[in-house]
Write an enzyme that holds these catalytic residues in place. Structure first.
Site, PDB file in Angstrom:
ATOM      1  CB  SER A 127      43.520  55.155  32.924  1.00 35.95           C
ATOM      2  OG  SER A 127      44.404  54.915  33.238  1.00 35.95           O
ATOM      3  CE1 TYR A 152      44.855  53.020  27.919  1.00 37.40           C
ATOM      4  CE2 TYR A 152      46.102  54.039  29.727  1.00 37.40           C
ATOM      5  CZ  TYR A 152      45.224  53.191  29.171  1.00 37.40           C
ATOM      6  OH  TYR A 152      44.306  53.009  29.929  1.00 37.40           O
ATOM      7  CE  LYS A 156      41.920  54.752  27.829  1.00 33.12           C
ATOM      8  NZ  LYS A 156      40.653  54.295  27.530  1.00 33.12           N
TER       9      LYS A 156
HETATM   10  C1  UD1 Z   1      49.799  49.348  34.487  1.00 35.80           C
HETATM   11  C2  UD1 Z   1      49.871  50.958  33.948  1.00 35.80           C
HETATM   12  C3  UD1 Z   1      47.900  51.537  33.882  1.00 35.80           C
HETATM   13  C4  UD1 Z   1      47.605  50.927  32.947  1.00 35.80           C
HETATM   14  C5  UD1 Z   1      47.210  49.445  34.066  1.00 35.80           C
HETATM   15  C6  UD1 Z   1      46.696  48.596  33.980  1.00 35.80           C
HETATM   16  C7  UD1 Z   1      51.848  51.602  33.240  1.00 35.80           C
HETATM   17  C8  UD1 Z   1      53.094  52.508  33.792  1.00 35.80           C
HETATM   18  N1  UD1 Z   1      50.372  51.789  34.122  1.00 35.80           N
HETATM   19  O1  UD1 Z   1      49.101  49.930  35.952  1.00 35.80           O
HETATM   20  O2  UD1 Z   1      48.176  52.924  32.521  1.00 35.80           O
HETATM   21  O3  UD1 Z   1      45.961  51.136  33.781  1.00 35.80           O
HETATM   22  O4  UD1 Z   1      48.525  49.240  34.083  1.00 35.80           O
HETATM   23  O5  UD1 Z   1      46.293  47.442  34.519  1.00 35.80           O
HETATM   24  O6  UD1 Z   1      52.401  50.845  32.947  1.00 35.80           O
HETATM   25  N2  UD1 Z   1      54.924  44.400  39.250  1.00 35.80           N
HETATM   26  C9  UD1 Z   1      55.825  43.671  39.062  1.00 35.80           C
HETATM   27  N3  UD1 Z   1      56.773  43.332  38.735  1.00 35.80           N
HETATM   28  C10 UD1 Z   1      56.013  43.093  37.079  1.00 35.80           C
HETATM   29  C11 UD1 Z   1      55.113  43.197  37.106  1.00 35.80           C
HETATM   30  C12 UD1 Z   1      54.725  45.081  37.524  1.00 35.80           C
HETATM   31  O7  UD1 Z   1      57.121  44.358  40.523  1.00 35.80           O
HETATM   32  O8  UD1 Z   1      56.385  41.725  36.505  1.00 35.80           O
HETATM   33  C13 UD1 Z   1      54.525  46.030  40.132  1.00 35.80           C
HETATM   34  C14 UD1 Z   1      54.998  46.992  39.591  1.00 35.80           C
HETATM   35  O9  UD1 Z   1      56.631  47.906  39.642  1.00 35.80           O
HETATM   36  C15 UD1 Z   1      53.996  47.654  40.137  1.00 35.80           C
HETATM   37  C16 UD1 Z   1      52.895  46.790  40.601  1.00 35.80           C
HETATM   38  O10 UD1 Z   1      53.814  45.591  40.204  1.00 35.80           O
HETATM   39  O11 UD1 Z   1      53.613  48.595  40.660  1.00 35.80           O
HETATM   40  C17 UD1 Z   1      51.444  47.197  39.696  1.00 35.80           C
HETATM   41  O12 UD1 Z   1      52.115  46.671  37.976  1.00 35.80           O
HETATM   42  P1  UD1 Z   1      51.212  46.891  36.797  1.00 35.80           P
HETATM   43  O13 UD1 Z   1      49.951  46.344  36.752  1.00 35.80           O
HETATM   44  O14 UD1 Z   1      51.703  47.232  35.478  1.00 35.80           O
HETATM   45  O15 UD1 Z   1      49.847  48.060  36.610  1.00 35.80           O
HETATM   46  P2  UD1 Z   1      49.942  49.510  37.008  1.00 35.80           P
HETATM   47  O16 UD1 Z   1      52.185  49.757  37.113  1.00 35.80           O
HETATM   48  O17 UD1 Z   1      49.940  50.052  37.631  1.00 35.80           O
END
Ligand code: UD1
Length: 356
Positions: A127, A152, A156
């Protein structure tokens, strides 16, 4: 003769897409899964999509006896893709021991069986989380691992190091770690996709839940970042592109004449999209409105994370080829199908989607 590939966690989201990609590329996948976070129906769906009956062994990588059984039943396995692992960052923070014991023991058991059966080719599901709290994008593999932000992520990092050291041990093992960025989308049939047991936390499934009314809105975590529109930037890639990367990784392992070989690759698109850009792209593809609620920053989120993908392109001959729009359209089709009683639109008909 076709090469047999053991796919641990092959009933999961990335695993099942990879099984299809393996079949399409002349490999013979064998699924090994304990179905702890996947749906048994995926097996029939894989058969429906591919027209092939794929061998399935139900078992747990943490149980050596289960693994021994699969290697005994299939003595001609040539390579292993190891997906089987827990993958929720939030759950890993709440219950670190569950992650350490499961993710680490499952890998070391797989490696033990590979050594016992002289299987030299291993692809490890890693990851971008291994980079830790790096805010230097595009991220290049040479950057090295940072302080892990969660248990997690630590599993990895540990997994990669264990493989690297096994390779240094000189047993002739060839292994690759694929560092995934943000997989989204689903198979174009709408029959397989991400199917978590609990409520989703990742952006795209949460967005879709907000559109279908399963939750009141999509909270946009942080609108005051130093980015082009104030929201975070991530590298979203179609899960089918990610699946193809595993085929390229295996091809590379089989082709390389080097023994005792270890390498890691970023698997992303090389492009960053903001949260608002994802919302806009989804609305353009589906003609649906996403109810949003600007919210505070989510703890642990980084401003900008996207991959430099030069290495995968140069060495593996892989690059993402599907657009973000296609990933969102395919993901939407799956999301509707998974929620039952919904219409499954053909590709290109995203605008006619209706929720029954
Ligand atoms: C997360 C995991 C990462 C994993 C990946 C799988 C964390 C810190 N990281 O990454 O290890 O490999 O998912 O896809 O959890 N967002 C919103 N609203 C929401 C959900 C997300 O605004 O309800 C935003 C988040 O702030 C971020 C972006 O969307 O900026 C992506 O979020 P997310 O899909 O959760 O992925 P990551 O945090 O990048």
């Amino acid at each position: 003769m076709k090469k047999q590939i053991l796919v641990t966690g092959g009933a999961g989201n990335i695993g099942s897409h990879t099984v299809l990609a393996l079949l399409e590329n002349g490999y013979e996948p064998i699924i090994f899964d304990n179905f702890s976070n996947s749906n048994g129906a995926v097996i029939d769906r894989l058969a429906l999509i591919s027209g092939a009956r794929i061998p399935v062994v139900t078992g747990d990588c943490c149980c050596l006896i289960d693994l021994q059984m699969v290697f005994k039943c299939f003595p001609n396995i040539s390579g292993v893709i190891h997906f089987a692992a827990h993958k929720s960052v939030a759950e890993s923070v709440a219950n670190p021991m569950k992650y350490y014991s499961n993710n680490i023991v499952s890998l070391t058991n797989v490696m033990k069986l590979c050594r016992d059966h002289l299987i030299r080719n291993i692809v490890f599901s890693s990851s971008a989380a291994v980079y830790g709290e790096s805010d230097q994008s595009p991220i290049v593999e040479t950057q090295g691992m940072g302080k892990p932000a969660s248990p997690y992520a630590l599993t990895k990092q540990f997994g990669e190091r264990v493989l690297e050291m096994a390779v240094e041990g000189g047993d002739g093992i060839k292994a690759l770690g694929l560092r995934y960025f943000n997989p989204v989308g689903a198979h174009p049939s709408g029959l397989i996709g991400e199917d978590p047991l609990g409520p989703p936390a990742n952006l795209v499934p949460v967005l879709m839940d907000a559109v279908t009314g399963r939750r009141p809105s999509l909270q946009v975590f942080g609108t005051d970042y130093d980015t082009r529109d104030g929201s975070c930037i991530r590298d979203y890639l179609h899960v089918s592109d990610l699946a193809d990367a595993h085929v390229c990784a295996l091809n590379h392992l089989f082709q390389t004449s080097e023994t005792n070989y270890w390498n890691v690759f970023n698997i992303g698109t090389g492009r960053g999209s903001t949260v608002f850009e994802i919302i806009e792209a989804f609305e353009a593809v589906t003609n649906m409105k996403v109810p949003i609620l600007p919210a505070g920053r989510r703890e642990g989120d980084l401003r900008e994370v996207y991959a430099d993908v030069t290495k995968a392109k140069t060495i593996l001959g892989w690059k993402a080829s599907r657009s973000l729009a296609l990933a969102l359209e395919d993901g939407w089709r799956w999301h509707l199908q998974a929620q039952n009683g919904t219409t499954v639109p053909e590709r290109g008909n995203g605008g006619n989607v209706s929720v029954a």
